[in-house]
Design an enzyme around this catalytic site. Structure first.
Site, PDB file in Angstrom:
ATOM      1  N   GLY A  10       2.823 -45.173-105.062  1.00  0.00           N
ATOM      2  CA  GLY A  10       3.297 -46.150-106.170  1.00  0.00           C
ATOM      3  C   GLY A  10       4.671 -46.204-106.175  1.00  0.00           C
ATOM      4  O   GLY A  10       5.557 -46.314-107.190  1.00  0.00           O
ATOM      5  N   VAL A  58      -5.054 -47.682-102.924  1.00  0.00           N
ATOM      6  CA  VAL A  58      -5.661 -46.344-103.473  1.00  0.00           C
ATOM      7  C   VAL A  58      -7.081 -46.343-103.531  1.00  0.00           C
ATOM      8  O   VAL A  58      -7.855 -45.236-103.659  1.00  0.00           O
ATOM      9  CB  VAL A  58      -4.876 -45.410-104.372  1.00  0.00           C
ATOM     10  CG1 VAL A  58      -3.619 -45.284-103.916  1.00  0.00           C
ATOM     11  CG2 VAL A  58      -4.782 -45.937-105.811  1.00  0.00           C
ATOM     12  N   TYR A 150      -8.231 -47.222-120.427  1.00  0.00           N
ATOM     13  CA  TYR A 150      -6.849 -46.610-119.801  1.00  0.00           C
ATOM     14  C   TYR A 150      -6.749 -45.191-120.079  1.00  0.00           C
ATOM     15  O   TYR A 150      -6.623 -44.245-119.279  1.00  0.00           O
ATOM     16  CB  TYR A 150      -5.671 -47.336-120.253  1.00  0.00           C
ATOM     17  CG  TYR A 150      -4.430 -46.737-119.654  1.00  0.00           C
ATOM     18  CD1 TYR A 150      -4.050 -46.838-118.171  1.00  0.00           C
ATOM     19  CD2 TYR A 150      -3.339 -46.254-120.587  1.00  0.00           C
ATOM     20  CE1 TYR A 150      -2.872 -46.322-117.775  1.00  0.00           C
ATOM     21  CE2 TYR A 150      -2.331 -45.475-119.980  1.00  0.00           C
ATOM     22  CZ  TYR A 150      -2.064 -45.675-118.672  1.00  0.00           C
ATOM     23  OH  TYR A 150      -0.798 -45.160-117.985  1.00  0.00           O
ATOM     24  N   VAL A 183       7.558 -45.753-121.297  1.00  0.00           N
ATOM     25  CA  VAL A 183       8.624 -46.015-120.169  1.00  0.00           C
ATOM     26  C   VAL A 183       8.736 -47.461-119.837  1.00  0.00           C
ATOM     27  O   VAL A 183       7.811 -47.960-119.469  1.00  0.00           O
ATOM     28  CB  VAL A 183       8.239 -45.149-118.839  1.00  0.00           C
ATOM     29  CG1 VAL A 183       9.335 -44.996-117.917  1.00  0.00           C
ATOM     30  CG2 VAL A 183       7.605 -43.782-119.136  1.00  0.00           C
ATOM     31  N   GLU A 186       7.482 -51.992-114.949  1.00  0.00           N
ATOM     32  CA  GLU A 186       6.790 -53.136-114.827  1.00  0.00           C
ATOM     33  C   GLU A 186       5.189 -52.811-115.432  1.00  0.00           C
ATOM     34  O   GLU A 186       4.463 -53.760-115.284  1.00  0.00           O
ATOM     35  CB  GLU A 186       6.327 -53.699-113.441  1.00  0.00           C
ATOM     36  CG  GLU A 186       7.816 -54.144-112.811  1.00  0.00           C
ATOM     37  CD  GLU A 186       7.795 -54.445-111.336  1.00  0.00           C
ATOM     38  OE1 GLU A 186       6.657 -54.461-110.655  1.00  0.00           O
ATOM     39  OE2 GLU A 186       8.820 -54.532-110.673  1.00  0.00           O
ATOM     40  N   PHE A 187       5.067 -51.595-115.889  1.00  0.00           N
ATOM     41  CA  PHE A 187       3.740 -51.142-116.708  1.00  0.00           C
ATOM     42  C   PHE A 187       3.165 -52.587-117.421  1.00  0.00           C
ATOM     43  O   PHE A 187       2.080 -52.728-117.350  1.00  0.00           O
ATOM     44  CB  PHE A 187       3.956 -50.093-117.081  1.00  0.00           C
ATOM     45  CG  PHE A 187       2.618 -49.508-117.792  1.00  0.00           C
ATOM     46  CD1 PHE A 187       1.773 -48.520-116.941  1.00  0.00           C
ATOM     47  CD2 PHE A 187       2.434 -49.596-119.292  1.00  0.00           C
ATOM     48  CE1 PHE A 187       0.748 -48.047-117.597  1.00  0.00           C
ATOM     49  CE2 PHE A 187       1.255 -48.989-119.713  1.00  0.00           C
ATOM     50  CZ  PHE A 187       0.311 -48.130-118.848  1.00  0.00           C
TER      51      PHE A 187
END
Ligand code: NAP
Length: 249
Positions: A10, A58, A150, A183, A186-187
């Protein structure tokens, strides 16, 4: 850190990108992974260090083992693996959530991280040294509303990290995890499928961490003396108390 081989998944965005910059500044040689090749190329051009760029998803077990199981000789002995690739997809109650989002999170954040670890381990085991640093989350310590899957994926990262530390205890390999709070990367754009307005709201009226803040903490974990393992580090913005309480005044 000079001339150590550090593999970052990532690396094409956010925390992974900033981590690449932080480790490059210390003279590490970097294996940079992600799906977006052009991003990795852009990053590599900025860095004054040797890089190897690998593009794979992944979630794709075969691609992970083909890519990481056949590293060029000079890149084979990875000293530090930073398992950072991952994202949230959606923020919905279980009743209405999208199953494809669930698959993306479980397959990427959990199984993907496990595949990458398993693919890199053989050479660490042979040399009886190495350090694996996993990106968990405050979402892997506390569950927040609509975070269901999540959060499950990050709880799994926490459990896998602990299990790996037990299993690798006889082998001299360090295993650590870092669990950031909010944080600004682009999350949220990914979580809300490109809805920039909704993503921007997540970072309104609060000073979130920057990717560099997390990268600096990852570097701190990696630079600890050989006899010290910073096993579990929770990193929050000062204005965030836990997974769901933040001071947004
Ligand atoms: P980001 O800017 O969206 O970056 C996510 C990175 O993961 C990208 O480089 C992306 O690369 C890669 N990635 C995602 N799915 C992948 C897949 N299936 N295969 C390969 N690479 C994949 O988000 P970020 O905030 O930097 O997130 C990095 C990590 O920190 C994640 O594990 C996240 O869960 C964790 N984290 C983030 C926050 C936060 O508030 N931002 C808080 C706690 C923990 P490509 O798209 O190019 O493949």
């Amino acid at each position: 850190m000079k001339n150590k081989i550090v593999l970052i998944t990532g690396a094409s965005s956010g925390i992974g990108w900033a981590t690449a910059e932080a480790f490059a500044d210390q003279g590490a040689n970097l294996i940079l992974c992600g799906r977006r090749k052009e991003r990795l190329e852009k990053l590599s051009q900025k860095l004054a260090t040797k890089t190897l760029l690998l593009t794979f998803d992944v979630r794709d077990r075969k691609a992970v083992f083909e890519s990481l199981g056949h590293l060029p000789k000079e890149w084979k002995n990875v000293d530090i693996l930073i398992n950072n690739a991952g994202n949230a997809h959606g923020l919905d109650p279980v009743q209405t959530a999208n199953l494809d989002d669930w698959d993306a999170m479980i397959d990427g954040n959990v199984k993907g991280l496990m595949y990458v670890t398993k693919a890199i381990l053989p050479n660490m085991l042979k040399s009886k040294k190495g350090h694996i640093i996993n990106l968990g989350s405050i979402a892997g310590k506390e569950v927040y509303p609509n975070g269901n899957v999540y959060c499950s994926s990050k709880y799994a990262v926490d459990a896998f990290t602990q299990g790996l530390r037990i299993d690798l205890n006889p082998d001299g390999i360090k295993v650590s995890a870092i669990h950031p709070g909010l944080v600004h990367t682009e999350f949220s754009e990914v979580r809300f499928k490109g809805d920039q307005n909704r993503a921007d709201k997540v970072y309104e009226r609060i000073e979130a961490l920057k990717a560099k803040d997390v990268a600096d903490a990852i570097l701190y974990i990696a630079l600890a003396p050989a006899k010290v393992n910073i096993a579990d580090l929770v990193l929050l913005p000062t204005r965030q108390a836990n997974a769901y309480i933040s001071n947004r005044k």
